[in-house]
Enzyme design. Structure first.
Site, mmCIF file in Angstrom:
data_model
loop_
_atom_site.group_PDB
_atom_site.id
_atom_site.type_symbol
_atom_site.label_atom_id
_atom_site.label_comp_id
_atom_site.label_asym_id
_atom_site.label_seq_id
_atom_site.Cartn_x
_atom_site.Cartn_y
_atom_site.Cartn_z
ATOM 1 N N PRO A 162 -4.800 -8.598 3.037
ATOM 2 C CA PRO A 162 -4.015 -7.700 2.188
ATOM 3 C C PRO A 162 -4.578 -7.758 0.766
ATOM 4 O O PRO A 162 -4.963 -8.833 0.299
ATOM 5 C CB PRO A 162 -2.600 -8.274 2.253
ATOM 6 C CG PRO A 162 -2.706 -9.613 2.861
ATOM 7 C CD PRO A 162 -4.025 -9.724 3.535
ATOM 8 N N HIS A 163 -4.675 -6.622 0.123
ATOM 9 C CA HIS A 163 -5.261 -6.582 -1.211
ATOM 10 C C HIS A 163 -4.630 -5.476 -2.035
ATOM 11 O O HIS A 163 -4.118 -4.511 -1.487
ATOM 12 C CB HIS A 163 -6.781 -6.396 -1.137
ATOM 13 C CG HIS A 163 -7.188 -5.199 -0.344
ATOM 14 N ND1 HIS A 163 -7.269 -5.215 1.029
ATOM 15 C CD2 HIS A 163 -7.508 -3.949 -0.723
ATOM 16 C CE1 HIS A 163 -7.636 -4.021 1.462
ATOM 17 N NE2 HIS A 163 -7.780 -3.230 0.421
#
Length: 155
Positions: free
Chosen positions: A66-67
């Site tokens: 996740p970013h």
């Protein structure tokens, strides 16, 4: 050998974390980011959730990255958690996720954001690395691996 001590603080790790889904996971990651980097957990959670709405960041093999880009960051920040048990993540292969490498970037980090994402992705595609990460039984062991000094620490 890839090292992540430039972006992952020893206090931004969790092993054996138990969560009841992606939403709960993002809240935990946000809390860790708050503690480790002094970030607002609500903003971190919102940024990760917003990005995830565009499509799952689970890229298969039990791994997710996740970013998000966030205002107010001076540099890239990473949070790494090992989940036990794994959670459903809408990953490309539909496998539940147990290794999560969250990446937070300054809003103006264009190329650096992409380069770091690629670096993390390459690292997490390596089966041997994945096996070693899954074997980490403590935050200290996990940090040693990510910092690239596990051989020295094991001596």
């Amino acid at each position: 050998m890839t090292h992540f001590d430039d972006i992952v603080s020893s206090s931004a790790l969790a092993t054996g974390l138990s969560v009841n889904g992606k939403k709960h996971l993002f809240l935990k990651i946000a809390d860790i980011a708050g503690e480790a980097y002094g970030l607002d957990p609500a903003r971190v959670n919102e940024a990760l959730t917003e990005r995830e709405r565009l499509g799952s960041t689970g890229f298969g093999g039990g791994v997710a990255i996740p970013h998000a880009k966030m205002e107010g960051l001076d540099r890239m920040r990473g949070i790494v958690v090992l989940l036990d048990p794994p959670v459903a993540f809408d990953a490309i292969d539909e496998a539940p996720v147990d290794i999560v490498f969250a990446l937070l970037s300054p809003t103006d980090s264009g190329a650096e954001h992409l380069k770091t994402l690629a670096r993390v992705s390459r690292y997490l595609r390596d089966e041997a690395q994945i096996a070693r990460l899954r074997g980490a039984r403590s935050d200290a062991a996990l940090h040693a691996m990510l910092a690239g000094n596990e051989a020295r620490d094991a001596a």
